[in-house]
Design an enzyme around this catalytic site. Sequence first.
Site, PDB file in Angstrom:
ATOM      1  N   THR A  15       0.805  -1.103   0.029  1.00  0.00           N
ATOM      2  CA  THR A  15      -0.061   0.034   0.018  1.00  0.00           C
ATOM      3  C   THR A  15       0.809   1.261   0.044  1.00  0.00           C
ATOM      4  OG1 THR A  15      -0.063   0.034   2.541  1.00  0.00           O
ATOM      5  CG2 THR A  15      -1.929  -1.204   1.125  1.00  0.00           C
ATOM      6  N   ASP A  16       0.144   2.393  -0.442  1.00  0.00           N
ATOM      7  CA  ASP A  16       1.111   3.694  -0.452  1.00  0.00           C
ATOM      8  C   ASP A  16       0.433   4.244   0.511  1.00  0.00           C
ATOM      9  OD1 ASP A  16      -1.578   4.755  -1.215  1.00  0.00           O
ATOM     10  OD2 ASP A  16      -0.841   4.956  -3.189  1.00  0.00           O
ATOM     11  N   GLN A  17       0.813   5.808   0.666  1.00  0.00           N
ATOM     12  CA  GLN A  17       0.414   6.784   1.690  1.00  0.00           C
ATOM     13  C   GLN A  17      -0.844   6.749   1.904  1.00  0.00           C
ATOM     14  OE1 GLN A  17       2.467  10.374   1.262  1.00  0.00           O
ATOM     15  NE2 GLN A  17       2.225  10.835   3.487  1.00  0.00           N
ATOM     16  N   GLY A  19      -3.076   4.547   1.798  1.00  0.00           N
ATOM     17  CA  GLY A  19      -3.534   3.327   2.289  1.00  0.00           C
ATOM     18  C   GLY A  19      -4.168   2.476   1.314  1.00  0.00           C
ATOM     19  N   VAL A  20      -4.203   2.717  -0.041  1.00  0.00           N
ATOM     20  CA  VAL A  20      -4.380   1.796  -1.104  1.00  0.00           C
ATOM     21  C   VAL A  20      -3.205   1.038  -1.894  1.00  0.00           C
ATOM     22  CG1 VAL A  20      -6.491   3.123  -1.423  1.00  0.00           C
ATOM     23  CG2 VAL A  20      -4.466   3.636  -2.940  1.00  0.00           C
TER      24      VAL A  20
END
Length: 142
Positions: A15-17, A19-20
């Site tokens: 995930t990225d910053q 949240g996905v």
Amino acid sequence: MHISETTIKVRYAETDQMGVVYHANYLVWMELGRTKHIEDIGFQYAEMENEGILCPVVDLQISYKKPFRYGDTATVKTWIEEYNGVRLTYGYEMYSEDGELAVSGSSEHICVKKDSFRPISLKKRFANWHEVYEKVKKQTQS
């Protein structure tokens, strides 16, 4: 047409910053789907590589419809969309746990000699793969 299914539990590291799942990770999931599909139809990609043949990606399409998040479970469906003996296109759909389509895409590959990157004909070099690919590819409607 044969459709393979691969289940992936989304890991935090994917995930990225926001949240996905970071977009490039879907490409990894496509690779997992392709590998599973090849195994499901009775082959191992490593066999081809051991004989000096590679199948690089020459085109990639992906459409994001709904994000996956940490802890979600994705089901990746993979099939052979098109095959002509030299070029091979895989189709992909990724579904959420509730069955909603989240991602769709395709990847086009050409089998080449490892040392020269010159295209080869699967029909001539790997007749058994060719026969199976012809049987399991998506059937177009007339």
